[in-house]
Write an enzyme that holds these catalytic residues in place. Structure first.
Site, PDB file in Angstrom:
ATOM      1  N   TYR A 159       0.816  -1.218   0.000  1.00 17.95           N
ATOM      2  CA  TYR A 159       0.000   0.000   0.000  1.00 17.95           C
ATOM      3  C   TYR A 159       0.852   1.272   0.000  1.00 17.95           C
ATOM      4  O   TYR A 159       0.394   2.333  -0.403  1.00 17.95           O
ATOM      5  CB  TYR A 159      -0.930   0.047   1.217  1.00 17.95           C
ATOM      6  CG  TYR A 159      -2.089  -0.931   1.162  1.00 17.95           C
ATOM      7  CD1 TYR A 159      -2.345  -1.696   0.025  1.00 17.95           C
ATOM      8  CD2 TYR A 159      -2.934  -1.086   2.236  1.00 17.95           C
ATOM      9  CE1 TYR A 159      -3.396  -2.598  -0.016  1.00 17.95           C
ATOM     10  CE2 TYR A 159      -3.998  -1.975   2.202  1.00 17.95           C
ATOM     11  CZ  TYR A 159      -4.215  -2.736   1.076  1.00 17.95           C
ATOM     12  OH  TYR A 159      -5.264  -3.612   1.042  1.00 17.95           O
TER      13      TYR A 159
ATOM     14  N   LYS B 212       2.840 -15.321   2.640  1.00 17.22           N
ATOM     15  CA  LYS B 212       2.784 -16.042   1.365  1.00 17.22           C
ATOM     16  C   LYS B 212       4.239 -16.323   1.005  1.00 17.22           C
ATOM     17  O   LYS B 212       4.754 -15.937  -0.054  1.00 17.22           O
ATOM     18  CB  LYS B 212       2.065 -15.155   0.319  1.00 17.22           C
ATOM     19  CG  LYS B 212       1.768 -15.835  -0.999  1.00 17.22           C
ATOM     20  CD  LYS B 212       0.615 -16.806  -0.927  1.00 17.22           C
ATOM     21  CE  LYS B 212       0.430 -17.504  -2.276  1.00 17.22           C
ATOM     22  NZ  LYS B 212      -0.464 -18.666  -2.195  1.00 17.22           N
TER      23      LYS B 212
ATOM     24  N   ASP C  26      -3.732 -17.775   1.596  1.00 23.15           N
ATOM     25  CA  ASP C  26      -4.869 -18.419   0.922  1.00 23.15           C
ATOM     26  C   ASP C  26      -5.491 -19.474   1.836  1.00 23.15           C
ATOM     27  O   ASP C  26      -6.711 -19.581   1.952  1.00 23.15           O
ATOM     28  CB  ASP C  26      -4.458 -19.003  -0.434  1.00 23.15           C
ATOM     29  CG  ASP C  26      -3.110 -19.697  -0.406  1.00 23.15           C
ATOM     30  OD1 ASP C  26      -2.371 -19.558   0.583  1.00 23.15           O
ATOM     31  OD2 ASP C  26      -2.789 -20.400  -1.386  1.00 23.15           O
TER      32      ASP C  26
ATOM     33  N   ASP D 216      -5.922  -6.416   5.747  1.00 20.31           N
ATOM     34  CA  ASP D 216      -7.085  -5.673   5.281  1.00 20.31           C
ATOM     35  C   ASP D 216      -8.208  -6.654   4.918  1.00 20.31           C
ATOM     36  O   ASP D 216      -9.358  -6.530   5.358  1.00 20.31           O
ATOM     37  CB  ASP D 216      -6.649  -4.864   4.040  1.00 20.31           C
ATOM     38  CG  ASP D 216      -7.682  -3.850   3.614  1.00 20.31           C
ATOM     39  OD1 ASP D 216      -8.741  -3.773   4.248  1.00 20.31           O
ATOM     40  OD2 ASP D 216      -7.426  -3.133   2.623  1.00 20.31           O
TER      41      ASP D 216
ATOM     42  N   ASP E 234     -11.584  -8.116   7.520  1.00 19.47           N
ATOM     43  CA  ASP E 234     -12.972  -7.960   7.088  1.00 19.47           C
ATOM     44  C   ASP E 234     -13.672  -9.314   7.019  1.00 19.47           C
ATOM     45  O   ASP E 234     -14.833  -9.454   7.406  1.00 19.47           O
ATOM     46  CB  ASP E 234     -13.043  -7.289   5.705  1.00 19.47           C
ATOM     47  CG  ASP E 234     -13.176  -5.772   5.836  1.00 19.47           C
ATOM     48  OD1 ASP E 234     -12.914  -5.251   6.937  1.00 19.47           O
ATOM     49  OD2 ASP E 234     -13.543  -5.121   4.840  1.00 19.47           O
TER      50      ASP E 234
END
Ligand code: NAD
Length: 357
Positions: free
Chosen positions: A140, A191, A223, A247, A251
């Site tokens: 980001y 990852k 994942d 992020d 959620d």
């Protein structure tokens, strides 16, 4: 020394839910917990008063405070303002100003609300996860970033995933510290099979773990973590991850609980100063109607007592009062089910205040 708390009611339902959270804190204040509350505007409310969503007046108060308790910001009347003046910019401004780098999002599902989840009650009832997300780095913010035309003359977009050692170390310490206050289990999400940045992340987390021998550390690819959160979320205690994975996963985890009005959050800086706020927005559709669920804000106040003020007993008093009120069947509209007692925002506050004693 008195705890110095900046209170930012904000927009929409913000003032209504903050009022109930303050009533709950005032119970503790009357019993002798020294707290001072200083109110300041943020978001649309601040734009209306000062022409800026995070004005200097508010900056001064927030910088001087030990913790900030926020309602929510935003509303349709501000949607056409220039971007830098929009309420959400106030939020970005305060996060940056206070150096908040650790976002704590609990996903808790009280057994009484298990039917609110879209998952089977037996999968989620009693769920209690804490997701710790790094907030200031990763893809980001990494440079270089942008859009360009490459050597083949084709347009492309690009971002840079990058984490420095100090950034990973400080978030890892926050996560291990939280795991120590909870079930002493930490899952670091990466990852590492594909991305060097997260292979590096994993290496540093393993190194920091040496300082927390009591915490059981595990690692999971992002994942798989996304799948496991749906398949068997109760396997997790604390999860720690970078900005982009956090992020998405925070959620996902919050939706396991099915009730947005119940979700608290905290963002901390290096001195444990924190911004505490519900995960939901300003709900303009129900603002001013005394319908909002104040529990997310009340639980955010409990997090404030736990994480900035190290007052576990006071945090638990509030959390237990919320549990008691839910067990007694009181529900605001967002979590209402047939057979329960429907209450307004202020009546929910009344019940929680009463359950504190
Ligand atoms: P929202 O979270 O405000 O509302 C989504 C839905 O959930 C609405 O139907 C609302 O009534 C309901 N809801 C939310 N909180 C509730 C509560 N405590 N009790 C009962 N019902 C509740 O999201 P939105 O509608 O997408 O956004 C509305 C405004 O809030 C926008 O201006 C947005 O930018 C802003 N927003 C602010 C924050 C924040 O302050 N941190 C976060 C998200 C959105």
């Amino acid at each position: 020394m008195a705890l110095n708390i900046a209170v930012l009611p904000g927009d929409g339902i913000g003032p209504e839910i903050i009022k109930q959270a303050l009533r709950v804190l005032e119970v503790l204040q009357k019993e002798g917990l020294e707290m001072t509350f200083i109110e300041a505007p943020l978001g649309g409310q601040a734009y209306d008063q000062y022409g800026h969503p995070y004005p200097e007046f508010t900056q001064k108060i927030c910088r001087a405070a030990d913790a900030v308790l926020l309602g929510a910001v935003g509303g349709p009347q501000y949607d056409n303002l220039d971007r830098p003046l929009r309420p959400e910019r106030g939020l970005l401004g305060i996060r940056k100003d206070l150096g908040l780098f650790a976002n704590l999002r609990p996903a808790v599902l009280y057994p009484e609300l298990a039917n609110a989840s879209t998952l089977k009650p037996e999968v989620v009832a009693g769920l209690d996860i804490m997701i710790v997300r790094e907030l200031t780095g990763d893809v980001y913010f990494g440079q270089p970033r942008g859009m360009r035309t490459n050597e083949n003359g084709e347009r492309e977009g690009f971002n840079t995933m990058v984490y420095s050692e100090s950034e990973v170390r400080r978030i890892a310490h926050v996560a291990f510290g939280i795991a120590m206050k909870r079930g002493k289990k930490l899952c670091s999400v990466d990852k590492a099979n594909v991305l060097e940045t997260t292979e590096f992340w994993k290496e540093i987390v393993i190194d920091v773990a040496k300082e927390y021998p009591e915490v059981e550390l595990s690692h999971m690819y992002v994942d798989n973590a996304a799948m496991q959160l749906i398949r068997n979320p109760k396997q997790f205690d604390v999860m720690v991850t970078g900005n982009i994975f956090g992020d998405i996963l925070s959620d996902e985890a919050s939706m396991l609980t099915g009730s947005i009005g119940m979700l608290a959050s905290a963002s901390l800086n290096e001195t444990k100063k924190g911004l505490y706020e519900p995960s939901h927005g300003s709900a303009p559709d129900i603002a001013g109607k005394n319908l909002a669920n104040p529990i997310a804000t009340i639980l955010s106040a409990a997090m404030m007592l736990r994480y900035t003020f190290d007052n576990e007993a006071a945090a638990q008093r509030i959390e237990n009062a919320v549990k008691k009120v839910l067990a007694a069947g009181y529900r605001t509209g967002d979590i209402f089910e047939a057979g329960m007692k429907r209450v307004s925002c202020s009546e929910m506050g009344d019940q929680i205040v009463a359950a504190m004693s």
